[in-house]
Design a protein around this motif. Structure first.
Motif, PDB file in Angstrom:
ATOM      1  N   ALA A 265       0.819  -1.221   0.000  1.00 61.05           N
ATOM      2  CA  ALA A 265       0.000   0.000   0.000  1.00 61.05           C
ATOM      3  C   ALA A 265       0.849   1.265   0.000  1.00 61.05           C
TER       4      ALA A 265
ATOM      5  N   ARG B 163      -6.195  12.362  -0.642  1.00 65.12           N
ATOM      6  CA  ARG B 163      -6.941  11.105  -0.657  1.00 65.12           C
ATOM      7  C   ARG B 163      -6.264  10.060   0.216  1.00 65.12           C
ATOM      8  N   ILE B 164      -4.935  10.043   0.192  1.00 71.95           N
ATOM      9  CA  ILE B 164      -4.206   9.088   1.030  1.00 71.95           C
ATOM     10  C   ILE B 164      -4.430   9.402   2.508  1.00 71.95           C
TER      11      ILE B 164
ATOM     12  N   VAL C 123      -7.008  10.940   3.811  1.00 69.45           N
ATOM     13  CA  VAL C 123      -8.385  10.593   4.166  1.00 69.45           C
ATOM     14  C   VAL C 123      -8.521   9.102   4.397  1.00 69.45           C
ATOM     15  N   ARG C 124      -7.943   8.305   3.509  1.00 63.02           N
ATOM     16  CA  ARG C 124      -8.015   6.855   3.686  1.00 63.02           C
ATOM     17  C   ARG C 124      -7.364   6.426   4.992  1.00 63.02           C
ATOM     18  N   GLY C 125      -6.237   7.069   5.315  1.00 62.51           N
ATOM     19  CA  GLY C 125      -5.554   6.701   6.547  1.00 62.51           C
ATOM     20  C   GLY C 125      -6.289   7.116   7.807  1.00 62.51           C
TER      21      GLY C 125
ATOM     22  N   ALA D  64       0.864   4.098  -2.990  1.00 60.00           N
ATOM     23  CA  ALA D  64       0.607   5.511  -2.725  1.00 60.00           C
ATOM     24  C   ALA D  64       1.706   6.390  -3.313  1.00 60.00           C
TER      25      ALA D  64
ATOM     26  N   LEU E 101      -9.741   7.380   8.101  1.00 59.49           N
ATOM     27  CA  LEU E 101     -11.104   6.860   8.226  1.00 59.49           C
ATOM     28  C   LEU E 101     -11.245   5.886   9.385  1.00 59.49           C
ATOM     29  N   ARG E 102     -10.366   4.914   9.447  1.00 61.74           N
ATOM     30  CA  ARG E 102     -10.491   3.905  10.507  1.00 61.74           C
ATOM     31  C   ARG E 102     -10.254   4.485  11.896  1.00 61.74           C
TER      32      ARG E 102
END
Length: 256
Positions: A3, A25-26, A28-30, A7, A32-33
């Motif tokens: 991953a 975007r990276i 945000v993805r990181g 990226a 979220l959890r």
């Protein structure tokens, strides 16, 4: 390809604007959890369940509740939803995450995006229970769009108040205080407002349309307040109203 390697490859392929978009975007993805784990789902679920239980009373006990009762039950359920939203910005690790290179508005927007799907599903369930209980639907039922507007305005008010507490104080869990403020605002709106600007008007009242124009204005103002209170304070001590209590030992020794 791992991953992180993917990226880096995405960033390398884009131009200057593309790189910023890919990096965001990276990020945000990181986030979220962690943001999903940090949300106080327990208090929010309590408010949501309470709203469902109240709206289901006529259906469970086979009561003949007309639209007049239905609109009041839906308003109480919407207030329960707003109380649930009051906890959306609670973050015990706030003073740790405040030093991260991630703007606070982005973290709050992520929380809102995580909350919107379950909140929409919950409100659809509330409306479904109202229809099943004979309180909504049909030409003589409760105007569901208008009551939905009231609920959205109340939730936006709760979110705006929570953002204000976060912006101007060092409190990490504004939820309980915001719940009290939302309840007080609802009681004040019900009992203290003059007839010309009444918000909680009975179904069929001639002031209904004017009241919902006011609800729409309240929704816009509350959303604007949330947006205005989102950014971090310009001064590092702006969120610490108790002066030297928030300052380091070196600053206290020097008297600065």
């Amino acid at each position: 390809m791992t991953a992180p390697a993917r990226a880096e490859a995405e960033v390398a392929r884009g131009g200057s604007v593309g790189r910023r978009i890919v990096r965001r975007r990276i990020v945000v993805r990181g986030l979220l959890r962690p943001e999903a784990r940090a949300l106080p789902w327990g208090p929010m679920a309590t408010g949501a369940v309470l709203g469902l239980l109240l709206v289901s009373v006529p259906l469970v006990f086979s009561l003949d509740a007309g639209p007049g009762v239905g609109v009041n039950l839906l308003r109480v359920a919407a207030l329960c939803g707003a109380m649930a939203v009051s906890f959306a910005l609670d973050d015990p690790a706030r003073h740790t995450t405040g030093v991260l290179p991630v703007p606070r508005p982005l973290r709050q927007q992520l929380r809102l995006c995580l909350l919107l799907p379950p909140a929409a599903a919950w409100w659809l369930a509330v409306l479904g229970l109202a229809r099943a209980g004979g309180m909504a639907g049909g030409s003589t039922g409760v105007p569901l769009a208008d009551v939905t507007l009231e609920g959205a305005a109340l939730s936006a008010l709760a979110l705006g108040l929570a953002a204000g507490v976060v912006r101007f104080t060092g409190v990490t869990a504004p939820g309980p205080a915001v719940v009290g403020a939302v309840l007080a605002a609802a009681v004040a709106g019900l009992t203290l407002l003059p007839d010309g600007v009444a918000l909680f008007v009975p179904l069929g009242d001639e002031r209904w349309d004017r009241a919902h124009a006011l609800w729409a204005a309240l929704l816009v103002l509350a959303a604007a307040a949330w947006a205005a209170c989102g950014p971090e304070p310009l001064r590092a001590g702006g969120a610490r109203p108790f002066g030297r209590l928030g300052r380091g030992p070196r600053a206290r020794r020097s008297g600065a």
